[in-house]
Write a protein that holds these residues in place. Structure first.
Motif, short mmCIF file in Angstrom:
data_model
loop_
_atom_site.label_atom_id
_atom_site.label_comp_id
_atom_site.label_asym_id
_atom_site.label_seq_id
_atom_site.Cartn_x
_atom_site.Cartn_y
_atom_site.Cartn_z
N ALA A 81 0.76 -1.08 -0.03
CA ALA A 81 -0.09 -0.09 -0.05
C ALA A 81 0.78 1.18 0.00
O ALA A 81 0.34 2.36 0.08
CB ALA A 81 -0.98 -0.02 1.43
N PRO A 86 -1.70 7.18 -2.51
CA PRO A 86 -2.69 6.09 -2.01
C PRO A 86 -4.05 6.58 -2.00
O PRO A 86 -4.49 7.81 -2.39
CB PRO A 86 -2.00 6.42 -0.37
N ALA A 169 -3.01 -0.04 -3.96
CA ALA A 169 -3.07 1.28 -3.54
C ALA A 169 -3.93 1.81 -2.61
O ALA A 169 -3.91 2.87 -1.86
CB ALA A 169 -3.19 2.31 -4.71
N ALA A 171 -5.20 2.38 0.74
CA ALA A 171 -4.27 2.42 1.89
C ALA A 171 -5.19 2.79 3.29
O ALA A 171 -4.89 2.41 4.37
CB ALA A 171 -3.36 3.66 1.79
N HIS A 201 3.40 6.25 5.13
CA HIS A 201 2.03 6.07 5.03
C HIS A 201 1.72 4.53 5.61
O HIS A 201 0.50 4.29 6.17
CB HIS A 201 1.44 6.17 3.62
#
Length: 365
Positions: A81, A86, A169, A171, A201
């Motif tokens: 991720a 994100p 992606a 997140a 992240h």
């Protein structure tokens, strides 16, 4: 080449294919064509978030569920991720029409590269209004759900698993109901979830309410029997919180992979304890508080008004209440450290007045 070497090479090739299968198979989404909705179940009332009653409807994990969760175990680790852009996965848990889809569509407009939508619709639900573009084709394979029932936990797990596998992606994962609405424009939510100061992240917090010492907790703890939660969950580790949360990817993976506490919370409550049986409000805060207490913000981003609640349901806003002042009030939390990004519970007749103030109030900070 000897037969033994050929056999070893063949075995190695098959093993590699099995390991790669989750990576190349299509996302676990199913079609729900507007012109062919499933038949409504007897007694299902439109506008109710989940049907009432106890039991364990839809909790059984069939082969398709187990295969889905195994794919997450093999192929959806938190490291995937960490992306340049994100995304936020919006997970809608519903058993009635997606009334506020037009409002969400306006919220999503212009940000297609930063979000995904997933819907778990009770198979008995009749979706009266056709989904708008962001919702079309975004339904996951679903099973029946009931209020105060572990089937709601199972549904959330399916949504999380589908979103984890669909796009690496993704997140953050925001669980919402069909009665939830946005309170801010999308850029405001995105900036709050992914602040520029966040260096990594993959270590962002999850926004989930985690409460202790609530007066109803002793009765809820023994709803399955005095010692039913032991030894995995002693009373001192039992938690309560809102059903609706926004989880970071590592915690979404944890929920889908977890089995030990899930076996406890999926057990049915005693018949005489149905009024104290709300596993969907206990499993997630208990699990995350036990697994990663420092990694959760301990509050939810979804505002709810329990003043004047009826039969365990929060206050339901009606059209005459939808005014600019209400939106501003719902944004504020009891803490000065954060604002609410979503709110519930809104009746279907609120759509028109909400759309009237969307551009001038809701999507203007």
């Amino acid at each position: 080449m000897t037969p033994m070497v050929v056999s070893l090479l063949l075995f190695a090739s098959l093993t590699a294919l099995l390991l790669m299968a989750p990576r190349v198979s299509p996302p676990p989404l199913v079609a729900r064509p507007e012109d062919n909705p499933p038949a409504a179940a007897a007694g299902l009332a439109a506008g109710v978030e989940v049907t009432s009653g106890g039991g364990a409807a839809g909790v059984g994990e069939g082969a398709e569920d187990l295969a889905l969760f195994r794919r997450v175990t093999l192929d959806a680790g938190e490291g995937s991720a960490v992306a340049a852009a994100p995304k936020v996965a919006f997970l809608f848990l519903t058993n009635s029409d997606l009334t506020f889809a037009p409002l969400w569509e306006r919220f999503f407009a212009g940000h297609a590269h930063r979000f995904n939508v997933y819907v778990h619709a009770d198979p008995a639900a009749t979706l009266l209004l056709p989904p708008t573009p962001s919702f079309r084709g975004r339904f996951v394979a679903a099973k029946p759900t009931r209020r105060g029932d572990p089937s709601l936990i199972a549904a959330a797990r399916r949504l999380l698993a589908a979103a984890l596998l669909d796009d690496p992606a993704n997140a953050y994962f925001a669980l919402l109901s069909q009665h939830c609405v946005p309170l801010h424009p999308f850029p405001r939510l995105y900036a709050a979830l992914f602040p520029p100061t966040a260096a990594h992240h993959h270590r962002l917090p999850s926004y989930i309410e985690v409460l202790t010492g609530e007066p109803q907790m002793p009765a809820r703890y023994v709803a399955r029997g005095d010692d039913a939660m032991l030894p995995e969950v002693p009373f001192g580790r039992f938690r309560v919180g809102s059903q609706f949360f926004t989880l970071a990817r590592r915690h979404a993976v944890l929920v889908v992979r977890e089995r030990r506490l899930w076996r406890k919370f999926r057990e049915p409550c005693l018949p005489e304890a149905q009024d104290a049986c709300y596993p969907e409000e206990h499993y997630f805060p208990t699990l995350l508080d036990m697994a990663d207490p420092a990694g959760v913000a301990r509050y939810t981003l979804t505002s709810v008004n329990w003043t004047g609640s009826v039969d365990g349901h929060p206050h339901t806003y009606a059209a005459p209440e939808v005014l600019p002042r209400l939106i501003h009030d719902l944004r504020r939390s009891n803490s000065s450290t954060h604002e609410h990004m979503f709110a519930r519970k809104f009746a279907p007749d609120c759509l028109a007045p909400l759309m009237d103030i969307a551009d001038t109030v809701i999507f203007r900070d």
